[in-house]
Scaffold this motif. Structure first.
Motif, mmCIF file in Angstrom:
data_model
loop_
_atom_site.group_PDB
_atom_site.id
_atom_site.type_symbol
_atom_site.label_atom_id
_atom_site.label_comp_id
_atom_site.label_asym_id
_atom_site.label_seq_id
_atom_site.Cartn_x
_atom_site.Cartn_y
_atom_site.Cartn_z
ATOM 1 N N PRO A 160 0.234 -1.208 0.353
ATOM 2 C CA PRO A 160 -0.029 0.282 0.261
ATOM 3 C C PRO A 160 0.612 0.947 -0.073
ATOM 4 O O PRO A 160 1.934 1.321 0.000
ATOM 5 C CB PRO A 160 -0.967 0.208 1.329
ATOM 6 C CG PRO A 160 -0.516 -1.127 2.233
ATOM 7 C CD PRO A 160 0.683 -1.831 1.398
ATOM 8 N N ILE A 161 0.841 2.234 -0.983
ATOM 9 C CA ILE A 161 1.272 3.381 -1.062
ATOM 10 C C ILE A 161 0.723 4.387 -1.265
ATOM 11 O O ILE A 161 -0.494 4.594 -1.745
ATOM 12 C CB ILE A 161 2.168 3.503 -1.904
ATOM 13 C CG1 ILE A 161 3.389 2.319 -2.224
ATOM 14 C CG2 ILE A 161 2.583 4.524 -1.862
ATOM 15 C CD1 ILE A 161 3.832 2.529 -3.923
ATOM 16 N N TYR A 162 0.155 5.414 0.105
ATOM 17 C CA TYR A 162 -0.963 6.721 -0.164
ATOM 18 C C TYR A 162 0.554 7.919 0.569
ATOM 19 O O TYR A 162 1.442 7.996 1.090
ATOM 20 C CB TYR A 162 -1.603 6.524 1.522
ATOM 21 C CG TYR A 162 -2.558 5.914 1.576
ATOM 22 C CD1 TYR A 162 -3.712 5.905 1.012
ATOM 23 C CD2 TYR A 162 -1.937 4.106 1.736
ATOM 24 C CE1 TYR A 162 -4.430 4.259 0.757
ATOM 25 C CE2 TYR A 162 -2.059 3.299 1.930
ATOM 26 C CZ TYR A 162 -3.921 3.493 1.139
ATOM 27 O OH TYR A 162 -4.619 2.416 0.626
ATOM 28 N N GLU A 202 0.752 16.979 3.891
ATOM 29 C CA GLU A 202 2.741 17.530 4.031
ATOM 30 C C GLU A 202 1.725 17.541 1.678
ATOM 31 O O GLU A 202 1.288 17.045 1.254
ATOM 32 C CB GLU A 202 3.190 16.229 4.089
ATOM 33 C CG GLU A 202 4.209 15.651 4.879
ATOM 34 C CD GLU A 202 4.877 16.989 5.353
ATOM 35 O OE1 GLU A 202 5.427 17.563 4.588
ATOM 36 O OE2 GLU A 202 4.903 16.697 6.749
ATOM 37 N N LYS A 203 2.549 18.866 1.927
ATOM 38 C CA LYS A 203 2.062 19.364 0.288
ATOM 39 C C LYS A 203 2.559 19.519 -0.365
ATOM 40 O O LYS A 203 3.230 20.361 -0.103
ATOM 41 C CB LYS A 203 1.143 20.566 0.356
ATOM 42 C CG LYS A 203 0.049 20.879 1.577
ATOM 43 C CD LYS A 203 -1.227 20.291 0.661
ATOM 44 C CE LYS A 203 -2.593 19.747 1.590
ATOM 45 N NZ LYS A 203 -3.598 18.715 1.211
ATOM 46 N N ILE A 204 3.760 18.447 -1.196
ATOM 47 C CA ILE A 204 4.511 18.385 -1.285
ATOM 48 C C ILE A 204 4.550 18.427 -3.264
ATOM 49 O O ILE A 204 3.847 17.329 -3.129
ATOM 50 C CB ILE A 204 6.102 17.662 -1.586
ATOM 51 C CG1 ILE A 204 5.950 17.681 0.370
ATOM 52 C CG2 ILE A 204 6.982 17.807 -2.468
ATOM 53 C CD1 ILE A 204 7.046 16.173 0.618
ATOM 54 N N HIS A 205 4.324 18.751 -3.761
ATOM 55 C CA HIS A 205 4.373 19.815 -5.780
ATOM 56 C C HIS A 205 5.220 18.500 -6.186
ATOM 57 O O HIS A 205 6.513 18.016 -5.843
ATOM 58 C CB HIS A 205 4.554 20.500 -5.734
ATOM 59 C CG HIS A 205 4.348 20.665 -7.035
ATOM 60 N ND1 HIS A 205 2.991 21.104 -7.233
ATOM 61 C CD2 HIS A 205 4.986 20.827 -8.307
ATOM 62 C CE1 HIS A 205 2.798 20.883 -8.847
ATOM 63 N NE2 HIS A 205 4.016 20.810 -9.607
#
Length: 102
Positions: free
Chosen positions: A14-16, A21-24
Protein backbone atom coordinates in the motif's frame (compact mmCIF):
# COMPACT_ATOMS: atom_id res chain seq x y z
CA UNK A 1 -1.85 -36.06 -17.45
CA UNK A 2 0.80 -33.38 -17.31
CA UNK A 3 0.06 -30.02 -15.71
CA UNK A 4 1.83 -26.82 -16.61
CA UNK A 5 3.60 -24.84 -13.97
CA UNK A 6 1.76 -21.91 -12.46
CA UNK A 7 3.91 -18.89 -11.77
CA UNK A 8 2.85 -16.46 -9.10
CA UNK A 9 4.86 -13.50 -8.00
CA UNK A 10 2.47 -11.52 -5.86
CA UNK A 11 3.26 -8.55 -3.65
CA UNK A 12 0.95 -6.14 -1.88
CA UNK A 13 2.40 -2.74 -1.07
CA UNK A 14 0.00 0.00 0.00
CA UNK A 15 1.26 3.46 -0.93
CA UNK A 16 -0.35 6.67 0.24
CA UNK A 17 0.75 10.27 0.06
CA UNK A 18 0.41 12.06 3.39
CA UNK A 19 -2.50 14.52 2.96
CA UNK A 20 -0.92 16.78 5.61
CA UNK A 21 2.23 17.25 3.52
CA UNK A 22 1.85 19.51 0.49
CA UNK A 23 4.87 18.47 -1.55
CA UNK A 24 4.43 19.34 -5.22
CA UNK A 25 4.99 16.22 -7.33
CA UNK A 26 4.96 13.76 -4.42
CA UNK A 27 2.39 11.52 -6.14
CA UNK A 28 4.50 11.37 -9.29
CA UNK A 29 7.60 10.45 -7.28
CA UNK A 30 5.71 7.74 -5.37
CA UNK A 31 4.12 6.29 -8.52
CA UNK A 32 7.37 6.18 -10.51
CA UNK A 33 9.15 4.62 -7.54
CA UNK A 34 6.45 1.96 -7.15
CA UNK A 35 6.57 1.10 -10.87
CA UNK A 36 10.36 0.88 -10.82
CA UNK A 37 10.32 -1.26 -7.68
CA UNK A 38 7.73 -3.61 -9.16
CA UNK A 39 9.24 -4.07 -12.62
CA UNK A 40 12.95 -3.28 -12.31
CA UNK A 41 13.73 -4.57 -8.82
CA UNK A 42 11.10 -7.23 -8.05
CA UNK A 43 10.84 -8.36 -11.70
CA UNK A 44 7.04 -8.52 -11.59
CA UNK A 45 5.15 -8.97 -14.86
CA UNK A 46 2.02 -7.07 -13.88
CA UNK A 47 1.17 -4.33 -11.43
CA UNK A 48 -2.36 -3.81 -10.04
CA UNK A 49 -4.03 -1.16 -7.94
CA UNK A 50 -7.46 -0.42 -6.53
CA UNK A 51 -9.19 2.94 -6.24
CA UNK A 52 -12.69 3.93 -5.09
CA UNK A 53 -14.93 4.81 -8.04
CA UNK A 54 -15.55 8.46 -7.17
CA UNK A 55 -11.87 9.39 -6.87
CA UNK A 56 -11.61 10.73 -10.43
CA UNK A 57 -8.45 12.73 -9.77
CA UNK A 58 -6.54 9.62 -8.72
CA UNK A 59 -8.06 7.46 -11.47
CA UNK A 60 -6.95 9.98 -14.11
CA UNK A 61 -3.49 10.23 -12.58
CA UNK A 62 -3.03 6.44 -12.76
CA UNK A 63 -4.24 6.45 -16.37
CA UNK A 64 -1.64 9.09 -17.25
CA UNK A 65 0.99 6.83 -15.70
CA UNK A 66 -0.06 3.95 -17.96
CA UNK A 67 -2.59 2.00 -15.90
CA UNK A 68 -5.79 0.75 -17.53
CA UNK A 69 -9.11 -0.14 -15.93
CA UNK A 70 -9.41 -3.93 -15.74
CA UNK A 71 -12.54 -4.44 -13.70
CA UNK A 72 -14.78 -3.46 -10.82
CA UNK A 73 -15.53 -4.85 -7.43
CA UNK A 74 -19.22 -3.95 -7.18
CA UNK A 75 -20.35 -2.23 -3.96
CA UNK A 76 -17.13 -3.36 -2.29
CA UNK A 77 -16.60 -0.61 0.30
CA UNK A 78 -18.98 1.33 2.52
CA UNK A 79 -17.92 4.98 2.63
CA UNK A 80 -19.75 8.24 3.23
CA UNK A 81 -22.97 6.42 4.05
CA UNK A 82 -23.21 4.29 0.90
CA UNK A 83 -21.71 1.29 -0.86
CA UNK A 84 -19.17 2.15 -3.56
CA UNK A 85 -17.44 0.23 -6.32
CA UNK A 86 -13.70 -0.27 -6.29
CA UNK A 87 -12.00 0.01 -9.67
CA UNK A 88 -9.17 -2.43 -10.35
CA UNK A 89 -6.49 -0.99 -12.62
CA UNK A 90 -3.42 -2.69 -14.01
CA UNK A 91 -0.25 -2.34 -16.02
CA UNK A 92 1.79 -5.01 -17.82
CA UNK A 93 5.55 -4.60 -18.10
CA UNK A 94 6.29 -3.45 -21.65
CA UNK A 95 9.41 -1.34 -21.42
CA UNK A 96 10.03 1.47 -19.03
CA UNK A 97 7.12 3.73 -18.17
CA UNK A 98 9.63 5.97 -16.43
CA UNK A 99 11.03 7.08 -19.79
CA UNK A 100 7.63 8.07 -21.22
CA UNK A 101 6.49 11.71 -21.06
CA UNK A 102 3.35 12.50 -19.06
Amino acid sequence: MRCGRIYTNFETVPIYANPEEKIHGAGLILEKSAISLAFDVSQLHTLKLEVIEDNERVINFHKRMGFEEEGRLREFVFKDGRWKDVIVMGMIKKGSVLEQPL
